[in-house]
Design a protein around this motif. Structure first.
Motif, PDB file in Angstrom:
ATOM      1  N   VAL A   1      14.768  28.731  38.434  1.00  0.00           N
ATOM      2  CA  VAL A   1      15.729  29.385  37.550  1.00  0.00           C
ATOM      3  C   VAL A   1      16.206  28.366  36.522  1.00  0.00           C
ATOM      4  O   VAL A   1      16.138  27.155  36.758  1.00  0.00           O
ATOM      5  N   PRO A   2      16.681  28.817  35.350  1.00  0.00           N
ATOM      6  CA  PRO A   2      17.265  27.868  34.392  1.00  0.00           C
ATOM      7  C   PRO A   2      18.402  27.092  35.038  1.00  0.00           C
ATOM      8  O   PRO A   2      19.029  27.562  36.005  1.00  0.00           O
ATOM      9  N   ALA A   3      18.655  25.909  34.534  1.00  0.00           N
ATOM     10  CA  ALA A   3      19.659  25.033  35.146  1.00  0.00           C
ATOM     11  C   ALA A   3      21.014  25.718  35.314  1.00  0.00           C
ATOM     12  O   ALA A   3      21.716  25.492  36.309  1.00  0.00           O
ATOM     13  N   ASP A   4      21.382  26.599  34.358  1.00  0.00           N
ATOM     14  CA  ASP A   4      22.680  27.273  34.457  1.00  0.00           C
ATOM     15  C   ASP A   4      22.587  28.613  35.191  1.00  0.00           C
ATOM     16  O   ASP A   4      23.593  29.289  35.395  1.00  0.00           O
ATOM     17  N   ASN A   5      21.380  29.024  35.569  1.00  0.00           N
ATOM     18  CA  ASN A   5      21.134  30.223  36.371  1.00  0.00           C
ATOM     19  C   ASN A   5      21.955  31.422  35.880  1.00  0.00           C
ATOM     20  O   ASN A   5      22.791  31.968  36.618  1.00  0.00           O
ATOM     21  N   PRO A   6      21.718  31.869  34.642  1.00  0.00           N
ATOM     22  CA  PRO A   6      22.552  32.929  34.063  1.00  0.00           C
ATOM     23  C   PRO A   6      22.508  34.250  34.824  1.00  0.00           C
ATOM     24  O   PRO A   6      23.479  35.016  34.807  1.00  0.00           O
ATOM     25  N   ALA A   7      21.402  34.549  35.495  1.00  0.00           N
ATOM     26  CA  ALA A   7      21.296  35.809  36.231  1.00  0.00           C
ATOM     27  C   ALA A   7      21.850  35.709  37.643  1.00  0.00           C
ATOM     28  O   ALA A   7      21.837  36.690  38.395  1.00  0.00           O
ATOM     29  N   LYS A   8      22.342  34.512  38.015  1.00  0.00           N
ATOM     30  CA  LYS A   8      22.945  34.286  39.337  1.00  0.00           C
ATOM     31  C   LYS A   8      21.979  34.615  40.481  1.00  0.00           C
ATOM     32  O   LYS A   8      22.359  35.206  41.500  1.00  0.00           O
ATOM     33  N   VAL A   9      20.749  34.225  40.302  1.00  0.00           N
ATOM     34  CA  VAL A   9      19.746  34.436  41.341  1.00  0.00           C
ATOM     35  C   VAL A   9      20.006  33.459  42.481  1.00  0.00           C
ATOM     36  O   VAL A   9      20.192  32.257  42.250  1.00  0.00           O
ATOM     37  N   ASP A  10      20.031  33.959  43.714  1.00  0.00           N
ATOM     38  CA  ASP A  10      20.200  33.047  44.847  1.00  0.00           C
ATOM     39  C   ASP A  10      19.245  33.346  45.998  1.00  0.00           C
ATOM     40  O   ASP A  10      19.307  32.712  47.045  1.00  0.00           O
TER      41      ASP A  10
ATOM     42  N   LYS B   1       2.022  25.997  35.137  1.00  0.00           N
ATOM     43  CA  LYS B   1       2.776  25.303  34.096  1.00  0.00           C
ATOM     44  C   LYS B   1       3.274  26.282  33.029  1.00  0.00           C
ATOM     45  O   LYS B   1       4.400  26.162  32.533  1.00  0.00           O
ATOM     46  N   ALA B   2       2.445  27.237  32.668  1.00  0.00           N
ATOM     47  CA  ALA B   2       2.855  28.244  31.683  1.00  0.00           C
ATOM     48  C   ALA B   2       3.967  29.118  32.253  1.00  0.00           C
ATOM     49  O   ALA B   2       4.898  29.520  31.534  1.00  0.00           O
ATOM     50  N   THR B   3       3.883  29.412  33.552  1.00  0.00           N
ATOM     51  CA  THR B   3       4.918  30.216  34.209  1.00  0.00           C
ATOM     52  C   THR B   3       6.243  29.466  34.227  1.00  0.00           C
ATOM     53  O   THR B   3       7.304  30.022  33.916  1.00  0.00           O
TER      54      THR B   3
ATOM     55  N   SER C   1      11.968  27.281  31.731  1.00  0.00           N
ATOM     56  CA  SER C   1      12.608  26.142  31.060  1.00  0.00           C
ATOM     57  C   SER C   1      12.986  26.474  29.625  1.00  0.00           C
ATOM     58  O   SER C   1      13.937  25.900  29.084  1.00  0.00           O
ATOM     59  N   LEU C   2      12.255  27.401  29.004  1.00  0.00           N
ATOM     60  CA  LEU C   2      12.572  27.819  27.639  1.00  0.00           C
ATOM     61  C   LEU C   2      13.616  28.936  27.592  1.00  0.00           C
ATOM     62  O   LEU C   2      14.012  29.372  26.511  1.00  0.00           O
TER      63      LEU C   2
ATOM     64  N   VAL D   1       8.965  22.395  40.092  1.00  0.00           N
ATOM     65  CA  VAL D   1      10.415  22.314  39.930  1.00  0.00           C
ATOM     66  C   VAL D   1      10.839  20.846  39.853  1.00  0.00           C
ATOM     67  O   VAL D   1      11.610  20.450  38.980  1.00  0.00           O
ATOM     68  N   ILE D   2      10.300  20.017  40.747  1.00  0.00           N
ATOM     69  CA  ILE D   2      10.645  18.597  40.758  1.00  0.00           C
ATOM     70  C   ILE D   2      10.216  17.921  39.461  1.00  0.00           C
ATOM     71  O   ILE D   2      10.963  17.131  38.868  1.00  0.00           O
ATOM     72  N   SER D   3       9.007  18.255  38.990  1.00  0.00           N
ATOM     73  CA  SER D   3       8.485  17.590  37.788  1.00  0.00           C
ATOM     74  C   SER D   3       9.183  18.030  36.510  1.00  0.00           C
ATOM     75  O   SER D   3       9.006  17.406  35.463  1.00  0.00           O
ATOM     76  N   SER D   4      10.000  19.078  36.585  1.00  0.00           N
ATOM     77  CA  SER D   4      10.694  19.558  35.382  1.00  0.00           C
ATOM     78  C   SER D   4      11.794  18.613  34.927  1.00  0.00           C
ATOM     79  O   SER D   4      12.319  18.745  33.817  1.00  0.00           O
ATOM     80  N   GLY D   5      12.168  17.673  35.780  1.00  0.00           N
ATOM     81  CA  GLY D   5      13.202  16.709  35.404  1.00  0.00           C
ATOM     82  C   GLY D   5      14.569  17.316  35.189  1.00  0.00           C
ATOM     83  O   GLY D   5      15.343  16.846  34.340  1.00  0.00           O
ATOM     84  N   GLY D   6      14.889  18.352  35.948  1.00  0.00           N
ATOM     85  CA  GLY D   6      16.208  18.973  35.844  1.00  0.00           C
ATOM     86  C   GLY D   6      16.297  20.112  34.857  1.00  0.00           C
ATOM     87  O   GLY D   6      17.369  20.724  34.715  1.00  0.00           O
ATOM     88  N   LYS D   7      15.201  20.430  34.180  1.00  0.00           N
ATOM     89  CA  LYS D   7      15.230  21.552  33.232  1.00  0.00           C
ATOM     90  C   LYS D   7      15.371  22.884  33.955  1.00  0.00           C
ATOM     91  O   LYS D   7      15.861  23.854  33.385  1.00  0.00           O
TER      92      LYS D   7
END
Length: 261
Positions: free
Chosen positions: A127-136, A182-184, A189-190, A203-209
């Motif tokens: 999920v994006p770092a701020d998780n706008p959809a609140k997925v858990d 990677k495309a997924t 990340s975008l 997820v790990i290789s994204s560097g926190g994105k």
């Protein structure tokens, strides 16, 4: 439902092979089997699953440093696409796939030696770092309001996603189906989607994105990664596989989040 996989000539193989392999097969003595000991150079061509991009790039640099005169060229992408490229005649020396099924495409064509499973990988919800959809959790992906990206089913990350969702008894309608992991991940990340099923290593290789959310059903869809040398490959191909299987290779792979087989 899924886009047909394109022929090998239409994707990054041209970028990775043109400079060193023009007019030469993978086993051509002029570029491969001659080796540094004869005063020549060796070009080793490795086809590897997209999820191995970071680790294999690092191992490629290590291999080149230990074997002066050897250049390692990579073609990273969907394992299904890479396997089809090899069957259609793309020159390659080593194939590292993200599933036994995609490796089988190559071995069934008698184009590779006996594969060895070298790592395993498990899915996470990205999920994006701020998780706008609140997925858990995985069940949140079934909400039609949540935009989800998945790998296409014919590629290993997509096949694993289908297994995990089936194990959970969930039906998810993705807004996009991508041709490799990677495309997924990029869709997350975008900020183009709210969530995606990708490998833990990505997820790990994204560097926190992106942030990763583990879920129990992922254990029912773990992917084994086999590696094999291709027919007529130079001796350097075996040495590269030996590096991947060595303790040094294991250390690089486990640090990136891969599991031991």
């Amino acid at each position: 439902m899924f886009r047909r996989l394109s022929r090998w000539a239409t994707i990054p193989v041209a970028l990775t092979l043109a400079a060193g392999l023009a007019g030469c097969g993978a086993g051509d003595p002029a570029t491969s089997s001659g080796g540094p000991s004869g005063g020549g150079t060796t070009t080793l061509t490795v086809f590897a699953a997209a999820s191995l991009t970071g680790t294999f790039t690092e191992l490629g640099r290590t291999f080149e440093a230990a074997h002066p005169g050897t250049t390692v060229r990579f073609n990273f992408g969907s394992s299904a696409t890479l396997a089809q490229q090899i069957v259609e005649g793309a020159p390659a020396d080593v194939f590292a796939a993200a599933s036994p099924a995609t490796m089988k495409t190559v071995t069934d064509a008698s184009l590779a030696g006996t594969p060895v499973t070298f790592v395993r990988n498990v899915l996470q919800i990205a999920v994006p770092a701020d998780n706008p959809a609140k997925v858990d959790g995985l069940s949140d992906l079934a909400d039609p309001k949540v935009k989800v990206a998945l790998c296409a089913e014919q590629v290993p990350c997509g096949a694993a996603a289908v297994k995990a969702l089936d194990a959970a008894g969930l039906k998810v309608t993705p807004v996009t189906l991508e041709q490799d992991v990677k495309a997924t991940l990029a869709k997350v990340s975008l900020g183009e989607v709210d969530a995606a099923l990708v490998y833990r290593t990505d997820v790990i290789s994204s560097g926190g994105k992106v942030s990763g959310i583990a879920f129990p059903e992922a254990e029912k869809a773990i992917n084994d990664y086999p590696i094999a040398t291709l027919s007529k490959a130079p001796e350097a191909a075996r040495r590269f596989v030996d590096l991947v299987l060595s303790q040094q290779g294991k250390d690089v792979l486990t640090k990136a989040g891969f599991q031991a087989p």
